[in-house]
Design a protein around this motif. Structure first.
Motif, PDB file in Angstrom:
ATOM      1  N   ILE A  49       3.680   1.261  -9.182  1.00  0.00           N
ATOM      2  CA  ILE A  49       2.401   1.336  -8.508  1.00  0.00           C
ATOM      3  C   ILE A  49       2.065   0.226  -7.515  1.00  0.00           C
ATOM      4  O   ILE A  49       1.404   0.591  -6.642  1.00  0.00           O
ATOM      5  N   GLU A  50       2.567  -0.986  -7.490  1.00  0.00           N
ATOM      6  CA  GLU A  50       2.323  -1.770  -6.438  1.00  0.00           C
ATOM      7  C   GLU A  50       2.927  -1.518  -5.080  1.00  0.00           C
ATOM      8  O   GLU A  50       2.468  -1.684  -3.994  1.00  0.00           O
ATOM      9  N   THR A  51       4.144  -0.710  -5.303  1.00  0.00           N
ATOM     10  CA  THR A  51       4.749  -0.395  -4.009  1.00  0.00           C
ATOM     11  C   THR A  51       3.949   0.895  -3.421  1.00  0.00           C
ATOM     12  O   THR A  51       3.663   0.895  -2.188  1.00  0.00           O
ATOM     13  N   LEU A  52       3.348   1.699  -4.302  1.00  0.00           N
ATOM     14  CA  LEU A  52       2.367   2.565  -3.562  1.00  0.00           C
ATOM     15  C   LEU A  52       1.235   1.952  -2.970  1.00  0.00           C
ATOM     16  O   LEU A  52       0.740   2.409  -1.645  1.00  0.00           O
ATOM     17  N   VAL A  53       0.728   1.066  -3.495  1.00  0.00           N
ATOM     18  CA  VAL A  53      -0.508   0.194  -3.106  1.00  0.00           C
ATOM     19  C   VAL A  53      -0.181  -0.240  -1.835  1.00  0.00           C
ATOM     20  O   VAL A  53      -0.891  -0.212  -0.930  1.00  0.00           O
ATOM     21  N   LEU A  54       0.898  -0.928  -1.669  1.00  0.00           N
ATOM     22  CA  LEU A  54       1.288  -1.940  -0.346  1.00  0.00           C
ATOM     23  C   LEU A  54       1.485  -0.990   0.806  1.00  0.00           C
ATOM     24  O   LEU A  54       1.731  -1.495   1.834  1.00  0.00           O
ATOM     25  N   THR A  55       1.860   0.208   0.671  1.00  0.00           N
ATOM     26  CA  THR A  55       2.424   1.068   1.569  1.00  0.00           C
ATOM     27  C   THR A  55       1.250   2.047   1.804  1.00  0.00           C
ATOM     28  O   THR A  55       1.581   2.955   2.834  1.00  0.00           O
ATOM     29  N   ALA A  56       0.098   1.811   1.286  1.00  0.00           N
ATOM     30  CA  ALA A  56      -1.016   2.683   1.638  1.00  0.00           C
ATOM     31  C   ALA A  56      -1.597   2.244   2.813  1.00  0.00           C
ATOM     32  O   ALA A  56      -1.353   1.100   3.079  1.00  0.00           O
ATOM     33  N   GLU A  58      -4.645   1.436   3.383  1.00  0.00           N
ATOM     34  CA  GLU A  58      -5.621   0.464   3.267  1.00  0.00           C
ATOM     35  C   GLU A  58      -4.997  -0.872   3.008  1.00  0.00           C
ATOM     36  O   GLU A  58      -5.956  -1.856   3.165  1.00  0.00           O
ATOM     37  N   ALA A  59      -3.651  -0.793   2.913  1.00  0.00           N
ATOM     38  CA  ALA A  59      -3.108  -2.013   2.799  1.00  0.00           C
ATOM     39  C   ALA A  59      -2.907  -3.039   4.143  1.00  0.00           C
ATOM     40  O   ALA A  59      -2.814  -4.219   4.244  1.00  0.00           O
ATOM     41  N   GLN A  60      -3.217  -2.161   5.195  1.00  0.00           N
ATOM     42  CA  GLN A  60      -3.036  -2.856   6.715  1.00  0.00           C
ATOM     43  C   GLN A  60      -3.971  -3.738   6.791  1.00  0.00           C
ATOM     44  O   GLN A  60      -5.251  -3.802   6.602  1.00  0.00           O
ATOM     45  N   GLY A  61      -3.662  -4.956   7.134  1.00  0.00           N
ATOM     46  CA  GLY A  61      -4.464  -6.236   7.652  1.00  0.00           C
ATOM     47  C   GLY A  61      -5.032  -7.076   6.294  1.00  0.00           C
ATOM     48  O   GLY A  61      -5.665  -7.830   6.719  1.00  0.00           O
ATOM     49  N   VAL A  62      -4.520  -6.778   5.041  1.00  0.00           N
ATOM     50  CA  VAL A  62      -4.832  -7.418   4.269  1.00  0.00           C
ATOM     51  C   VAL A  62      -4.240  -8.655   4.126  1.00  0.00           C
ATOM     52  O   VAL A  62      -2.754  -8.649   4.034  1.00  0.00           O
ATOM     53  N   VAL A  63      -4.890  -9.895   4.085  1.00  0.00           N
ATOM     54  CA  VAL A  63      -4.078 -11.085   4.077  1.00  0.00           C
ATOM     55  C   VAL A  63      -4.384 -12.147   2.982  1.00  0.00           C
ATOM     56  O   VAL A  63      -5.702 -12.032   2.540  1.00  0.00           O
ATOM     57  N   VAL A  64      -3.664 -12.574   2.129  1.00  0.00           N
ATOM     58  CA  VAL A  64      -3.951 -13.458   1.098  1.00  0.00           C
ATOM     59  C   VAL A  64      -4.090 -14.999   1.532  1.00  0.00           C
ATOM     60  O   VAL A  64      -3.232 -15.671   2.163  1.00  0.00           O
ATOM     61  N   ALA A 112      -5.830  -7.695  -3.780  1.00  0.00           N
ATOM     62  CA  ALA A 112      -6.839  -7.824  -2.494  1.00  0.00           C
ATOM     63  C   ALA A 112      -7.248  -6.388  -2.079  1.00  0.00           C
ATOM     64  O   ALA A 112      -8.108  -5.875  -1.648  1.00  0.00           O
ATOM     65  N   VAL A 113      -5.899  -5.543  -2.071  1.00  0.00           N
ATOM     66  CA  VAL A 113      -6.000  -4.262  -1.487  1.00  0.00           C
ATOM     67  C   VAL A 113      -6.956  -3.524  -2.528  1.00  0.00           C
ATOM     68  O   VAL A 113      -7.884  -2.678  -2.096  1.00  0.00           O
ATOM     69  N   LEU A 114      -6.681  -3.648  -3.980  1.00  0.00           N
ATOM     70  CA  LEU A 114      -7.525  -2.801  -4.745  1.00  0.00           C
ATOM     71  C   LEU A 114      -9.183  -3.362  -4.623  1.00  0.00           C
ATOM     72  O   LEU A 114      -9.963  -2.434  -4.922  1.00  0.00           O
ATOM     73  N   ASP A 115      -9.480  -4.551  -4.355  1.00  0.00           N
ATOM     74  CA  ASP A 115     -10.704  -4.922  -4.239  1.00  0.00           C
ATOM     75  C   ASP A 115     -11.173  -4.266  -2.917  1.00  0.00           C
ATOM     76  O   ASP A 115     -12.398  -3.877  -2.947  1.00  0.00           O
ATOM     77  N   ARG A 116     -10.665  -4.017  -1.779  1.00  0.00           N
ATOM     78  CA  ARG A 116     -11.035  -3.523  -0.785  1.00  0.00           C
ATOM     79  C   ARG A 116     -11.231  -2.078  -1.159  1.00  0.00           C
ATOM     80  O   ARG A 116     -12.347  -1.346  -0.534  1.00  0.00           O
ATOM     81  N   VAL A 117     -10.495  -1.404  -1.949  1.00  0.00           N
ATOM     82  CA  VAL A 117     -10.687  -0.060  -2.242  1.00  0.00           C
ATOM     83  C   VAL A 117     -11.891  -0.082  -3.043  1.00  0.00           C
ATOM     84  O   VAL A 117     -12.771   0.906  -2.735  1.00  0.00           O
TER      85      VAL A 117
END
Length: 299
Positions: A49-56, A58-64, A112-117
Motif C-alpha cells: 500500500i505504501e509503495t502505491l501511495v508514494l508512486t501516485a 499526489e505524492a509529488q512535492g510532499v515533504v516531511v 502526509a500524502v493521505l492527509d493531502r488526499v
C-alpha cells in the motif's frame, strides 16, 4: 519509473518491527511462529500500500518536516529504558538509527500524502452535525455529577487531639464558622483538613453518585443547590463537612457541549472514507496494469 517505486531493503524489517509492537506489544524475536507469520503478512500488505501511495501523482512535492521526523524517532526511542536497549532492539531487526530514520521518513510521507488526499473530502456542515445529534440522542446521555469539596478531621484514639469527642468538637466548630462566612471554606480546609485535598482548598472534584464513601455520597447528593454545606458526617476516615459546589443534572448533554466532538468524529470518518476510496482506485489501477502486462507477455 519513479525512484520511490524501489523499496529500501530496510522498509520491510521496520514494518515487521512496528507491526509486532502494534499487534502483540512484543519484539519480533519474542513472537511465536504463528504470530510472526501473521505479522509478516500484515507488514507485506502495508508495504504494498505504501509503495502505491508514494508512486501516485499526489505524492509529488510532499515533504516531511524535520521536527515531525525527530518527534517520531524520539517516540520510539522512549519505549526503551536505555540507549543500549534501543540499539540492541534495532540491531535485532538489522536496523540502526540511520536506517530507522529513513524508514520513519518514508512512513511519515505516506501519512502526509493521505492527509493531502483526505483534504478533498466534503466538509461537515452544521446541519449534518445537528441531524446526527438529534438522530442519536441516546449516545449523549450522561449521569448526574456533582462538584464536591470537604474538610476532614480524622479520628485516632491514640492521639489526644484526635480522640472522637475532640474531633467531633473541632469539626463542629469549623462548620459554625463556615455557616457564618461560607467564603472561608478554602481557608478552613487548608488550616484544618487532614486530607491531601486541603492543599487545593478541600476540592474533591466532579463525581458521580456512588464514587465517595457512602456517608459523603449521601450528603453530597442530598444537597438542594450549589454552595450548600452538609451536617457533620462520619466515614471510615473520620468526621467530614461536605460542600456541594456544582450540580450537573442527569439527561442528554446539550448540543453546544457535544457538537465539537460530533464534528470531529464525522470529519475523521469522511477523511477515512476519502482515503479508502482513493487507495481502492490505486489498487484497481495497479491490478489493471498487471493484467495488461500479463496479456502482452502471452502474445
Amino acid at each position: 519509473m519513479s525512484t520511490l517505486a524501489v523499496v529500501p531493503d530496510t522498509t520491510l524489517p521496520y514494518l515487521v518491527f512496528k507491526t509486532a509492537h502494534g499487534i502483540y506489544e512484543k519484539m519480533p524475536g519474542e513472537l511465536s511462529e504463528r504470530e510472526l507469520r501473521h505479522v509478516r503478512q500484515v507488514a507485506r500488505k502495508q508495504l504494498d500500500i505504501e509503495t502505491l501511495v508514494l508512486t501516485a501523482p499526489e505524492a509529488q512535492g510532499v515533504v516531511v518536516p524535520q521536527r515531525t521526523l525527530d518527534d517520531a524517532f524520539q517516540e520510539i526511542r522512549g519505549r526503551y529504558e536505555s540507549e543500549q536497549d534501543f540499539t540492541n532492539a534495532l540491531a535485532a531487526q538489522n536496523l540502526d538509527e540511520a536506517l530507522l530514520t529513513s524508514a520513519l521518513q518514508r512512513e511519515l510521507k505516506v501519512e502526509a500524502v493521505l492527509d493531502r488526499v483526505s483534504a478533498k473530502s466534503a466538509k461537515v456542515a452544521e446541519l449534518d452535525v445537528q441531524i446526527f445529534y438529534h438522530m442519536h440522542r441516546e449516545q449523549f446521555m450522561r449521569t448526574e455529577r456533582r462538584g464536591a469539596s470537604h474538610i476532614l478531621v480524622t479520628i485516632n484514639p491514640d492521639l489526644p487531639e484526635n480522640a472522637p469527642a475532640l474531633a467531633l468538637k473541632k469539626i463542629s466548630e469549623i462548620r459554625k464558622r463556615l455557616l457564618k462566612d461560607p467564603k472561608r471554606f478554602a481557608e478552613q480546609a487548608l488550616k484544618h483538613s487532614e486530607c491531601p485535598t486541603a492543599m487545593n482548598g478541600g476540592t474533591i472534584g466532579d463525581v458521580e453518585r456512588g464514587k465517595l464513601y457512602p456517608a459523603l455520597d449521601a450528603a453530597l447528593f442530598a444537597a438542594k443547590a450549589p454552595g450548600e454545606l452538609s451536617e457533620v458526617v462520619e466515614s471510615e476516615l473520620g468526621y467530614h463537612i461536605v460542600r456541594c459546589d456544582s450540580i450537573r443534572a442527569e439527561g442528554v448533554a446539550p448540543y453546544a457541549e457535544v457538537a465539537p466532538r460530533i464534528r470531529l468524529v464525522m470529519e475523521q470518518n469522511r477523511r477515512k472514507l476519502c482515503q479508502h476510496g482513493w487507495l481502492k482506485e490505486l489498487q484497481e489501477a495497479a491490478a489493471a496494469k498487471a493484467r495488461e502486462a500479463e496479456a502482452l507477455q502471452e502474445h
